[in-house]
Design a protein around this motif. Structure first.
Motif, short mmCIF file in Angstrom:
data_model
loop_
_atom_site.label_atom_id
_atom_site.label_comp_id
_atom_site.label_asym_id
_atom_site.label_seq_id
_atom_site.Cartn_x
_atom_site.Cartn_y
_atom_site.Cartn_z
N ARG A 162 0.84 -1.21 0.00
CA ARG A 162 0.00 0.00 0.00
C ARG A 162 0.87 1.25 0.00
NH1 ARG A 162 -3.85 -2.22 4.85
NH2 ARG A 162 -5.17 -3.63 3.62
N LYS A 163 1.91 1.24 0.83
CA LYS A 163 2.80 2.40 0.87
C LYS A 163 3.52 2.58 -0.47
CE LYS A 163 5.44 2.99 4.44
NZ LYS A 163 6.42 2.71 5.52
N SER A 164 3.92 1.48 -1.08
CA SER A 164 4.58 1.56 -2.38
C SER A 164 3.65 2.15 -3.44
CB SER A 164 5.07 0.19 -2.82
OG SER A 164 6.07 -0.30 -1.94
N ALA A 165 2.38 1.77 -3.38
CA ALA A 165 1.41 2.31 -4.35
C ALA A 165 1.28 3.82 -4.20
CB ALA A 165 0.06 1.63 -4.16
N VAL A 166 1.23 4.28 -2.95
CA VAL A 166 1.15 5.73 -2.71
C VAL A 166 2.42 6.42 -3.21
CG1 VAL A 166 1.09 7.50 -0.91
CG2 VAL A 166 -0.42 5.51 -0.76
N THR A 167 3.57 5.81 -2.93
CA THR A 167 4.85 6.39 -3.35
C THR A 167 4.94 6.48 -4.87
OG1 THR A 167 5.96 5.53 -1.38
CG2 THR A 167 7.35 6.15 -3.24
N VAL A 168 4.51 5.45 -5.57
CA VAL A 168 4.58 5.44 -7.03
C VAL A 168 3.69 6.54 -7.61
CG1 VAL A 168 3.98 4.13 -9.10
CG2 VAL A 168 5.24 3.04 -7.24
#
Length: 492
Positions: A441-447
């Motif tokens: 989830r954090k990676s999706a926000v970061t991307v």
């Protein structure tokens, strides 16, 4: 006869000035290699000729009212831009200084002498005497070899380069603000995600404690659940620290102290706009940093002419009109008036130890350096566009993959939690599934945040809606001049 001769000399010199030689090469923009299309444009919708220009307020494409409000405050309040604007005005005044050399200079003088003639001299009045005088002096150096005209040309080019530099700094500041704002909103999204995770971990801890109370779960499961909960809380605090720093940076960009700006928590709902990409040749006309390098190149070319003109003789014309008398009461009577045309002085430096030659070579070297800097600016511009296009395309692909990873991790977490409640798996399996879900989830926000940041970078690389037609012309580069500027005393 003398006055007639003086008039003929004056008109001859004026004609020589207007039609006189212009030393140095006329400016021709050097050619640069321009690709037909961008290499990384694959899969990108190239704009049509009529819609390939970005809007002046390009940040409005993202559809974020808070961002729009912050961007509107940059131009009037940012102190770095205020300094650049003052430097542009300074460049305009340097043009005015060069223009002043076209005109003659004049001055007035008043004198009084008290003297006594030496003994034995035959004088009309013996003893101590006075001599009063006033004079109006005018001097003019005609621009025979184009030195003044080349200096004006150089200063105009420098002023235009300063205007382009100001626009480049304005665009960079606006882009930095947008990128910082999107990073802040990405941190808000991460904080919201961590808050939801903390709430979920708290429920898991409660379930684990209940299972431990009835002897179904081990004490180690409770300890691990508590550690995982506190770890998520620590991550939320760390995000809050980074968010505060980003908010402080935004405050400085809009010319405020951090205490004066408070941006509330918000969701990352900004849309990713479709950015029109023109052909590479259009980028040369739309990037202010490239325009600044090109105008600086024109200025250094004109300075070659200034250095060449220094080889040739200079001519100075002067005239004086005044009054002189020994009686102060008769100072301004026609009987005490006198006038003089001249001296008309010509000066030519024959020996200077090679100073003129060194100055000319220095001017040529400066032009060669400016050409290299211009071509490097073009290459850097193309590189930045290619980098942004490549990053956006790659991040779009990564976003699709990451979304699938988020859905898979959430499904795995749901299954694992149900299995744990049923007692078929241990708590370590739950921890692994929860950590995987949180990280994805954090990676999706970061991307998504990176996609927004690179979208801004692409806008900046394309010039941000500016064009070389927005450069000031020669008259505007000279700035506004009032009649009070010609007074012999300041009125500021």
């Amino acid at each position: 006869m003398q006055i007639r001769f003086a008039n003929l000399l004056f008109y001859a010199v004026m004609a020589a000035t207007v039609e006189g030689c212009m030393m140095g090469p006329d400016y021709v923009k050097p050619k640069v290699q321009v690709p037909v299309a961008f290499k990384e444009l694959q899969g990108w919708q190239q704009a049509q000729p009529k819609d390939d220009r970005l809007p002046g307020k390009w940040w409005e494409m993202f559809g974020d009212p808070q961002l729009n409000a912050l961007e509107e405050q940059v131009v009037g309040n940012n102190q770095t831009l205020a300094a650049a604007e003052a430097q542009y005005r300074q460049a305009q005044h340097l043009v005015q200084t060069a223009l002043a050399a076209y005109l003659p200079t004049g001055g007035v003088a008043a004198t009084v002498n008290r003297f006594r003639a030496a003994t034995g001299q035959n004088v009309a009045v013996s003893g101590v005497r006075y001599l009063f005088g006033t004079a109006l002096n005018i001097s003019w150096e005609p621009d025979l070899w184009g030195s003044v005209r080349r200096q004006v040309e150089a200063n105009v080019g420098s002023a235009q380069a300063s205007a382009a530099t100001l626009q480049a700094l304005r665009l960079s500041t606006q882009a930095t603000l947008a990128q910082d704002y999107f990073q802040l909103r990405a941190l808000d999204a991460q904080r919201q995600l961590l808050n939801q995770t903390v709430a979920a971990y708290r429920k898991t801890l409660e379930i684990t404690r209940n299972r431990y109370a009835v002897g179904v779960a081990a004490l180690s499961d409770v300890v691990q659940a508590e550690a995982q909960l506190e770890s998520a809380r620590a991550q939320a605090v760390d995000v809050e620290v980074m968010r505060s720093q980003m908010e402080h940076a935004l405050a400085v960009l809009v010319g405020k102290s951090p205490a004066e700006l408070d941006i509330g928590q918000g969701a990352l709902t900004t849309r990713l706009p479709t950015i029109p990409v023109a052909v590479p040749s259009a980028v040369l006309e739309r990037r202010p940093d490239i325009a600044s390098a090109e105008r600086s190149m024109a200025a250094t070319n004109a300075k070659i002419g200034v250095a060449k003109a220094a080889y040739f003789p200079t001519l100075t014309l002067s005239a004086t009109n005044g009054f002189q008398t020994a009686n102060l009461s008769k100072l301004f009577s026609m009987a005490t008036r006198y006038w003089a045309l001249g001296p008309a002085a010509a000066a030519w430096t024959l020996l200077d130890g090679g100073a003129h030659s060194a100055q000319l070579k220095q001017a040529i070297d400066a032009f060669d350096a400016s050409v290299a800097q211009y071509r490097q600016s073009v290459l850097t511009g193309f590189q930045e566009v290619e980098d942004s296009l490549s990053a956006l395309r790659t991040l779009e692909e990564e976003s699709h993959v990451q979304d699938k990873a988020v859905r898979a991790a959430e499904s795995a977490l749901t299954i694992t939690e149900n299995q744990y409640k049923a007692g078929t798996v241990g708590y370590s399996n739950v921890m692994i599934a929860q950590a995987a879900a949180l990280n994805n989830r954090k990676s999706a926000v970061t991307v998504f945040g990176q996609r927004l940041i690179y979208a801004v970078q692409l806008v900046k690389a394309l010039g941000g809606g500016w064009g070389s037609a927005d450069l000031p012309d020669a008259d505007s580069a000279a700035g506004e001049r009032k009649w009070t500027d010609f007074l012999p005393f300041p009125l500021q």
